[in-house]
Design a protein around this motif. Structure first.
Motif, short mmCIF file in Angstrom:
data_model
loop_
_atom_site.label_atom_id
_atom_site.label_comp_id
_atom_site.label_asym_id
_atom_site.label_seq_id
_atom_site.Cartn_x
_atom_site.Cartn_y
_atom_site.Cartn_z
N UNK A 162 0.81 -1.22 0.00
CA UNK A 162 0.00 0.00 0.00
C UNK A 162 0.84 1.27 0.00
N UNK B 200 -0.63 -7.16 -3.13
CA UNK B 200 -1.56 -8.30 -3.17
C UNK B 200 -2.97 -7.89 -3.59
N UNK B 201 -3.17 -6.58 -3.80
CA UNK B 201 -4.50 -6.09 -4.24
C UNK B 201 -4.32 -5.12 -5.41
N UNK C 245 -7.06 5.66 -6.38
CA UNK C 245 -8.48 5.97 -6.13
C UNK C 245 -9.15 4.88 -5.28
N UNK C 246 -8.59 3.67 -5.32
CA UNK C 246 -9.18 2.57 -4.55
C UNK C 246 -8.80 2.67 -3.08
N UNK C 247 -7.61 3.24 -2.82
CA UNK C 247 -7.11 3.40 -1.44
C UNK C 247 -6.54 4.82 -1.36
N UNK C 248 -7.43 5.82 -1.20
CA UNK C 248 -6.96 7.22 -1.31
C UNK C 248 -5.96 7.64 -0.23
N UNK C 249 -5.71 6.76 0.75
CA UNK C 249 -4.67 7.08 1.74
C UNK C 249 -3.27 6.80 1.20
N UNK D 233 -14.27 -4.26 -5.56
CA UNK D 233 -12.99 -4.05 -4.87
C UNK D 233 -13.00 -4.71 -3.48
N UNK E 29 -12.55 -8.39 -3.88
CA UNK E 29 -11.17 -8.70 -4.27
C UNK E 29 -10.19 -8.46 -3.12
N UNK E 30 -10.25 -7.26 -2.53
CA UNK E 30 -9.28 -6.90 -1.48
C UNK E 30 -9.43 -7.77 -0.23
N UNK F 230 -8.20 -11.18 -0.80
CA UNK F 230 -6.74 -11.28 -0.76
C UNK F 230 -6.24 -11.31 0.68
N UNK F 231 -6.87 -10.49 1.53
CA UNK F 231 -6.47 -10.47 2.95
C UNK F 231 -6.82 -11.82 3.59
N UNK G 13 -4.24 -14.32 2.77
CA UNK G 13 -2.97 -14.15 3.47
C UNK G 13 -3.10 -14.46 4.96
N UNK H 272 -3.86 -0.49 7.30
CA UNK H 272 -3.62 0.50 6.23
C UNK H 272 -4.60 0.28 5.08
N UNK H 273 -4.80 -0.98 4.72
CA UNK H 273 -5.72 -1.32 3.63
C UNK H 273 -7.15 -0.89 3.97
N UNK I 226 -8.16 1.31 6.19
CA UNK I 226 -8.30 2.77 6.27
C UNK I 226 -8.46 3.35 4.86
N UNK I 227 -7.80 2.71 3.89
CA UNK I 227 -7.98 3.12 2.49
C UNK I 227 -9.41 2.87 2.04
N UNK I 228 -9.96 1.71 2.43
CA UNK I 228 -11.35 1.40 2.09
C UNK I 228 -12.31 2.42 2.72
N UNK J 88 -11.73 5.53 3.49
CA UNK J 88 -11.67 6.80 2.75
C UNK J 88 -12.36 6.68 1.39
N UNK J 89 -12.16 5.54 0.74
CA UNK J 89 -12.80 5.32 -0.56
C UNK J 89 -14.33 5.26 -0.40
N UNK K 120 -15.67 8.63 -0.10
CA UNK K 120 -15.69 9.30 -1.41
C UNK K 120 -16.89 8.86 -2.24
#
Lengths: 129, 188
Positions: free
Chosen positions: A56, A78-79, A117-121, B68, B71-72, B75-76, B79, B160-161, B163-165, B167-168, B171
């Protein structure tokens, strides 16, 4: 006509030709270790820079390049991700699948902030000079 | 406007008692095996919401977001299962993982009762609230209690992943349901 003299002349002209070729080679450039020919005196052309996307993060998060250079983003995560400029809006890779890559040629100088855009952080920037 | 605020409120209401509250752990902090079960449950729940959205929504942004998530989180999930195998960690269900699953039954029933724009608004409001709850729990409870260093590092990566979700999702919500975002700001 095919006597020893003419033979000698032929050998001599071959030697001269080889010497001239060698001289031309030496004056223009050098032999690289693999035996290929590399022009040394000519300035470097546009470069290709790589930004790896992993865990990321865009690595490097800040990249400086010249107008005409190419940036290649490689998704080693991985994504899926994107590389999408936000300020100013200039480029968008679209979705880069795992293992995918995308190239962009920098056409105008400036600082370009971009994110995924998928992970705006995930944020990074290009500085084009 | 009224409908969307109502939907957001009911989403928040459903999620308020998710079972992530730190008092759940006041007496007994989660073991690594418990954490494994919590992460697997949390991931699977969001994969299932995403799959439901893929069959129900017609909105391009919602569909892309749902894909997404599938998929995401998939993947997690992969793992986490690999790491559990490597660490020989057998996930052990616990109050939190069970509570997560129980609450998701209610959210799923609500999602199945909605259609069109109402579905989209509730799905996204739930995604915002769910990712907020999960990331708060990872930071406040799971990471501090994880004993194994690799598990702790994996949780930090997942954080981290997610937190990205979050924010997305915000949006997407701002695009499809701007009034919900305005209402959320007012109540802050």
């Amino acid at each position: 006509m095919n006597g020893p003299q003419s033979s000698m002349r032929s050998v001599a002209s071959t030697l001269v030709a080889t010497a001239v070729l060698l001289l031309v080679s030496c004056s223009l450039g050098t032999q690289d270790p693999a035996g290929g020919f590399v022009l040394a005196a000519v300035p470097k052309g546009p470069q290709t820079h790589t930004v790896v996307i992993r865990e990321l993060k865009f690595q490097p998060a800040m990249l400086t390049l010249k107008v005409g250079d190419t940036v290649e983003w490689k998704n080693d995560d991985i994504v899926p991700h994107t590389a999408t400029s936000t300020k100013p809006k200039k480029f968008d890779s679209g979705i880069l699948p795992v293992g995918g890559s995308w190239k962009y040629v920098a056409t105008k100088s400036g600082t370009y902030f971009y994110d995924c855009t998928l992970h705006p952080n995930m944020k990074a920037k290009l500085i084009v000079r | 406007m009224k409908i969307s605020s109502g939907l957001v409120l009911s989403a928040v209401g459903l999620l308020g008692s998710l079972g992530f509250a730190s008092e759940t752990f006041a007496q007994q902090p989660p073991s690594d095996a418990n954490i494994g079960a919590i992460v697997l449950a949390a991931n699977q729940i969001d994969i299932d919401y995403g799959k439901l959205a893929l069959t129900e929504s017609k909105n391009k942004e919602v569909l892309a977001f749902a894909q997404q998530m599938v998929t995401d989180h998939g993947a997690v999930q992969k793992s986490v299962i690999e790491l559990a195998g490597k660490l020989q960690l057998t996930p052990v269900e616990n109050d939190t993982s069970n509570s997560l699953k129980a609450k998701s039954v209610d959210v799923t029933a609500k999602l199945k009762s909605l259609h069109g724009k109402e579905f989209d608004k509730f799905y996204i409001a739930n995604e915002v609230a769910y990712h907020k709850q999960v990331t708060d729990a990872i930071a406040g409870v799971l990471i501090p209690n994880a004993q194994n260093a690799e598990l702790k590092a994996a949780l930090q990566g997942a954080q981290t992943l997610f937190l990205g979700h979050l924010e997305h999702a915000r949006n997407v919500q701002a695009t499809i349901d701007p009034s919900a975002v305005r209402d959320a700001k007012k109540t802050k």
